[in-house]
Design an enzyme around this catalytic site. Structure first.
Site, PDB file in Angstrom:
ATOM      1  N   MET A  53      -2.012   9.351  12.072  1.00 17.53           N
ATOM      2  CA  MET A  53      -3.195   9.654  11.249  1.00 17.53           C
ATOM      3  C   MET A  53      -3.949  10.879  11.774  1.00 17.53           C
ATOM      4  O   MET A  53      -5.173  10.953  11.651  1.00 17.53           O
ATOM      5  CB  MET A  53      -4.170   8.450  11.211  1.00 17.53           C
ATOM      6  CG  MET A  53      -3.517   7.158  10.770  1.00 17.53           C
ATOM      7  SD  MET A  53      -4.656   5.761  10.814  1.00 17.53           S
ATOM      8  CE  MET A  53      -4.815   5.474  12.571  1.00 17.53           C
ATOM      9  N   ASP A  69       0.814  -1.221   0.000  1.00 20.37           N
ATOM     10  CA  ASP A  69       0.000   0.000   0.000  1.00 20.37           C
ATOM     11  C   ASP A  69       0.845   1.268   0.000  1.00 20.37           C
ATOM     12  O   ASP A  69       2.068   1.222  -0.123  1.00 20.37           O
ATOM     13  CB  ASP A  69      -1.095  -0.025   1.048  1.00 20.37           C
ATOM     14  CG  ASP A  69      -0.629  -0.441   2.415  1.00 20.37           C
ATOM     15  OD1 ASP A  69      -1.401  -1.033   3.148  1.00 20.37           O
ATOM     16  OD2 ASP A  69       0.546  -0.161   2.733  1.00 20.37           O
ATOM     17  N   LYS A  75      -4.242   4.215  -2.214  1.00 26.30           N
ATOM     18  CA  LYS A  75      -5.049   5.230  -2.900  1.00 26.30           C
ATOM     19  C   LYS A  75      -4.558   5.444  -4.326  1.00 26.30           C
ATOM     20  O   LYS A  75      -3.372   5.437  -4.584  1.00 26.30           O
ATOM     21  CB  LYS A  75      -4.911   6.567  -2.157  1.00 26.30           C
ATOM     22  CG  LYS A  75      -5.891   6.704  -1.061  1.00 26.30           C
ATOM     23  CD  LYS A  75      -5.773   8.066  -0.407  1.00 26.30           C
ATOM     24  CE  LYS A  75      -6.386   8.007   0.956  1.00 26.30           C
ATOM     25  NZ  LYS A  75      -6.006   9.054   1.846  1.00 26.30           N
TER      26      LYS A  75
HETATM   27  N1  SAH Z   1       1.553   0.697  10.503  1.00 31.86           N
HETATM   28  C1  SAH Z   1       2.121   2.014  10.411  1.00 31.86           C
HETATM   29  C2  SAH Z   1       1.122   3.099  10.743  1.00 31.86           C
HETATM   30  C3  SAH Z   1      -0.073   3.120   9.822  1.00 31.86           C
HETATM   31  S1  SAH Z   1      -1.140   4.477  10.149  1.00 31.86           S
HETATM   32  C4  SAH Z   1       3.330   2.092  11.338  1.00 31.86           C
HETATM   33  O1  SAH Z   1       3.554   1.201  12.171  1.00 31.86           O
HETATM   34  O2  SAH Z   1       4.108   3.042  11.193  1.00 31.86           O
HETATM   35  C5  SAH Z   1      -0.469   5.704   9.088  1.00 31.86           C
HETATM   36  C6  SAH Z   1       0.121   6.842   9.888  1.00 31.86           C
HETATM   37  O3  SAH Z   1       1.439   6.537  10.293  1.00 31.86           O
HETATM   38  C7  SAH Z   1       0.246   8.125   9.119  1.00 31.86           C
HETATM   39  O4  SAH Z   1      -0.968   8.841   9.080  1.00 31.86           O
HETATM   40  C8  SAH Z   1       1.294   8.863   9.934  1.00 31.86           C
HETATM   41  O5  SAH Z   1       0.730   9.411  11.111  1.00 31.86           O
HETATM   42  C9  SAH Z   1       2.196   7.719  10.370  1.00 31.86           C
HETATM   43  N2  SAH Z   1       3.378   7.578   9.504  1.00 31.86           N
HETATM   44  C10 SAH Z   1       3.722   6.518   8.767  1.00 31.86           C
HETATM   45  N3  SAH Z   1       4.896   6.704   8.138  1.00 31.86           N
HETATM   46  C11 SAH Z   1       5.316   7.938   8.512  1.00 31.86           C
HETATM   47  C12 SAH Z   1       6.466   8.731   8.210  1.00 31.86           C
HETATM   48  N4  SAH Z   1       7.443   8.278   7.403  1.00 31.86           N
HETATM   49  N5  SAH Z   1       6.571   9.957   8.775  1.00 31.86           N
HETATM   50  C13 SAH Z   1       5.615  10.427   9.595  1.00 31.86           C
HETATM   51  N6  SAH Z   1       4.501   9.732   9.922  1.00 31.86           N
HETATM   52  C14 SAH Z   1       4.363   8.498   9.388  1.00 31.86           C
END
Ligand code: SAH
Length: 254
Positions: A170, A34, A56
């Site tokens: 998020m 994704d 998306k």
């Molecule tokens: N499973 C993922 C999170 C999924 S929810 C994890 O463990 O990281 C998606 C959210 O993760 C985004 O809306 C943002 O808040 C955060 N996120 C993911 N990658 C990011 C990045 N490189 N920098 C900042 N926020 C990030």
């Protein structure tokens, strides 16, 4: 016998991939991935590997979760090694649990390969430790997706009065509401917080602010971004190491 590997791709920097994830990616017959997965990781796949994007597209929404579950299942019926690749860790707001349950109910074997979650690694690349002796004894990772004004919320807002570190994933679109809510429950207006965008990548951007002005200062930050609230944010002054990017030079890379 086919097997599905529900695999964490890490937060962005491809070197934060685990060796185990690297192994299954290089052997995969199909990779279902994704939006948050760094596309460079896909280059580790073998020749002939099939790629299925379920994020998306052109402004359209992500495939609904039940359709994603079915895509994984159908691929498992046709291929031996199926890698379901997700940003960060598959079980941290990754809906990996739902996908695993769907496969379990259909007798498809699966393995979980945890990944480095953005929740702790993105602050680390910004020079912010999520705990620090004498400053913060715990941290919490919360969904920022839900509006704090929702009447029946599962989020225990009143419990955020302590100095534990709070990390919202998020939550960028709710930043104003989240910061106002934290002030409303009694946190000082000057309480430190930060928004970190595209963390661990060359496009990482960091805005340091207070609860009072974070929404204004971070309003142009690109996604993905997380919000971190806590006194540990102040440690960045000494611990910043990855880049010197800040709102001052934004938007250099976007
Ligand atoms: N499973 C993922 C999170 C999924 S929810 C994890 O463990 O990281 C998606 C959210 O993760 C985004 O809306 C943002 O808040 C955060 N996120 C993911 N990658 C990011 C990045 N490189 N920098 C900042 N926020 C990030």
């Amino acid at each position: 016998m086919s097997k599905v590997y529900l695999t964490g791709a890490g937060p962005g920097d491809i070197e934060l991939l685990t060796l185990k994830a690297h192994r299954v990616i290089s052997k995969a017959d199909v990779i279902i991935y994704d939006r948050l997965v760094n596309p460079e990781i896909l280059q580790m796949a073998k020749d002939g590997c099939k790629f299925v994007y379920v994020g998306k597209k052109d402004g359209k929404h992500t495939l609904p979760q039940d359709e994603i579950n079915e895509v994984i299942y159908q691929n498992a019926l046709q291929h031996n090694i199926v890698v379901r690749l997700k940003g960060g860790d598959p079980f941290v707001f990754g809906r990996g649990g739902e996908e695993a349950a769907y496969l379990h109910q259909r007798d498809i074997e699966f393995e979980i390969i945890p990944g480095i979650t953005s929740a702790i690694s993105v602050p680390a690349y910004a020079g912010i430790p999520v705990t620090h002796r004498g400053i913060s004894v715990s941290f919490r990772v919360i969904t920022g997706h839900e509006s704090p004004n929702k009447e029946t919320s599962q989020i225990p807002w009143d419990s955020f009065k302590t100095d534990e570190t709070i990390i919202f994933l998020m939550g960028l679109h709710n930043l104003k509401k989240i910061s106002s809510k934290l002030i409303e429950i009694g946190k000082p207006k000057e309480y430190p917080c930060a928004v970190i965008s595209r963390g661990t990548t060359k496009n990482q951007k960091v805005v340091i602010a207070t609860l009072q002005d974070i929404a204004q200062k971070a309003k142009e930050m690109p996604t993905p971004a997380l919000i971190i609230v806590g006194k540990v944010v102040q440690l960045r002054e000494e611990l910043e190491w990855f880049s010197k990017s800040s709102l001052n030079n934004y938007p250099l890379n976007s």
